[in-house]
Design an enzyme around this catalytic site. Structure first.
Site, mmCIF file in Angstrom:
data_model
loop_
_atom_site.group_PDB
_atom_site.id
_atom_site.type_symbol
_atom_site.label_atom_id
_atom_site.label_comp_id
_atom_site.label_asym_id
_atom_site.label_seq_id
_atom_site.Cartn_x
_atom_site.Cartn_y
_atom_site.Cartn_z
ATOM 1 N N ASP A 218 0.870 -1.186 0.000
ATOM 2 C CA ASP A 218 0.000 0.000 0.000
ATOM 3 C C ASP A 218 0.902 1.229 0.000
ATOM 4 O O ASP A 218 2.030 1.159 -0.491
ATOM 5 C CB ASP A 218 -0.968 -0.062 1.193
ATOM 6 C CG ASP A 218 -2.253 0.690 0.920
ATOM 7 O OD1 ASP A 218 -2.184 1.903 0.642
ATOM 8 O OD2 ASP A 218 -3.341 0.081 0.968
ATOM 9 N N HIS A 241 2.114 2.054 -3.205
ATOM 10 C CA HIS A 241 1.170 2.996 -3.807
ATOM 11 C C HIS A 241 1.687 4.435 -3.760
ATOM 12 O O HIS A 241 0.939 5.366 -3.983
ATOM 13 C CB HIS A 241 -0.196 2.891 -3.139
ATOM 14 C CG HIS A 241 -0.865 1.563 -3.370
ATOM 15 N ND1 HIS A 241 -2.103 1.253 -2.886
ATOM 16 C CD2 HIS A 241 -0.443 0.462 -4.051
ATOM 17 C CE1 HIS A 241 -2.442 0.008 -3.258
ATOM 18 N NE2 HIS A 241 -1.435 -0.494 -3.950
#
Ligand code: NAG
Length: 392
Positions: A218, A241
């Site tokens: 993430d 991310h």
């Protein structure tokens, strides 16, 4: 003359170090019963070491010798501490239980609350999260997962040289803290692991994150509501991310994010580079005074992104617009390659268009051609070479 001087210097150093040695106390967790065998639950010994260090009015060190220590959920509370100089020196590895359900619903694995003046040097934290990720991807009902290391309501914190691997959820969380330095940390989890953010900061002021390497599933670093005076420099991010301010504006009443610097970051194959993300819902939050400087993008899907229409699953937001006001965001020296055609995207709120966005020396390519930019409700200026051509 030289010899007298050297003698005095040496004598001074002896006295000086003698004083340090005499006043600092060390608590070795093994002497308190911890077993470096990776099998025996050593939680109690770590908590005893904490209680002793915390009860001492002198600077104290908790020492964790080499080896592997099995630890369940451990809360290190500083509410009653006499000490404001506790060093935790970890030469070994702390292991979470291999059965993810033991800490899976506990919120955190290792948490420090209401502490002042705590420094962690070295160490590996292995939360053994792979089993939980597998459970989540199987679609069965699974525990949420625990944050590996959290500091909450704490001041004057240092985390240096720490390694965190395979967290169940977030690796490191800094919540409601002041004056925190995180440096030389290495964080890693699979690029496919769910919600394993590297470092999450929220409701905190004067946090510095330096010289770190984050590879996860993430956000490498996520920045939540109420973050002010945050400095991030020299980070390698990927997979992951990217670095994200947000998600913001999930709640109606939310503290803003102000004065954030993100400098000298390399993004490798990440989903985003530098991103600001808000829910497409009304909220009184804001983001202002942000500098993204010297970023290298290597095959990044969305290198520069403001997304104010975040609405996962299209639930509770369709038809609504973000109330978060975004202003004074500067992008300077952002270069490299985009994995998609649109490398710069500002998708701002209709209610509060983004203002004061500046682009300076931006060069992003897609398949060795200039990439594209897209703007909705975004105002600002550009200077220097800006490629793709600014749409502001
Ligand atoms: C912004 O934050 C930095 C630390 O990241 C701090 O040094 C600086 O003083 C802050 N600026 C303002 C105006 O508060």
């Amino acid at each position: 003359m030289v010899n007298t001087k050297s003698f005095l210097l040496v004598a001074f150093l002896f006295i000086f170090f003698d004083k340090i040695v005499a006043t600092a106390v060390t608590y070795n967790v093994v002497n308190l019963g911890a077993k470096p065998d990776g099998k025996t639950d050593s939680t109690k010994s770590f908590l005893s070491a904490w209680a002793a260090a915390c009860g001492s009015a002198q600077p104290a060190t908790i020492f964790v010798p080499p080896g592997s220590y099995l630890l369940g959920k451990a809360s290190f509370d500083g509410g009653q501490c006499k000490n404001s100089a506790i060093t935790i020196r970890i030469d070994g590895t702390l292991l979470a239980p291999s059965d993810y359900s033991v800490i899976g619903n506990a919120g955190n694995w290792l948490i420090f609350e209401h502490v002042n003046g705590v420094s962690i040097y070295g160490g590996t934290l292995d939360a053994q999260g792979t089993g939980l990720w597998a459970c989540k991807s199987s679609g069965e009902s699974c525990p949420t997962g625990a944050t590996t290391l959290e500091f909450s309501n704490s001041n004057n914190i240092m985390i240096s040289g720490l390694r965190s691997i395979n967290s169940q959820m977030f690796h490191v969380v800094i919540n409601s803290c002041q004056n925190v330095k995180v440096q030389e940390v290495k964080i890693s989890a699979s690029g496919k692991s769910p919600n394993t953010d590297g470092i999450h900061v929220q409701q905190s002021s004067s946090v510095t994150i330096l010289n770190s390497r984050i590879a996860t599933g993430d956000d490498c670093i996520s920045i939540g509501p109420g973050t002010t005076n945050l400095w991030i420099e020299n980070i390698a991010c990927g997979p992951g991310h990217g670095i994200s301010i947000g998600s913001l504006g999930k709640e109606m009443q939310e503290d803003g994010v102000q004065n954030v610097t993100v400098k000298t970051v390399t993004f490798m194959g990440t989903e985003n580079g530098v991103r600001i993300k808000t829910w497409g819902r009304p909220s009184n939050g804001f983001v202002r005074g942000v500098l993204f400087q010297h970023a290298t993008m290597i095959n990044v899907q969305n290198p520069v992104l403001i997304d104010q229409n975040y609405c996962p699953g299209n639930e509770n937001c369709p038809g609504q617009v973000s109330g978060v006001k975004i202003s004074d965001v500067a992008y300077e020296d952002i270069h490299g390659s985009s994995a998609t055609e649109v490398a710069v995207k500002f998708d701002c709120s209709k209610m509060h268009p983004c203002s004061g966005i500046t682009l300076e020396d931006v060069k992003l390519t897609y398949r060795n051609q200039p990439a594209q930019a897209s703007c909705v409700n975004a105002g600002g200026t550009s200077s220097g070479l800006v490629q793709p051509t600014s749409c502001l």
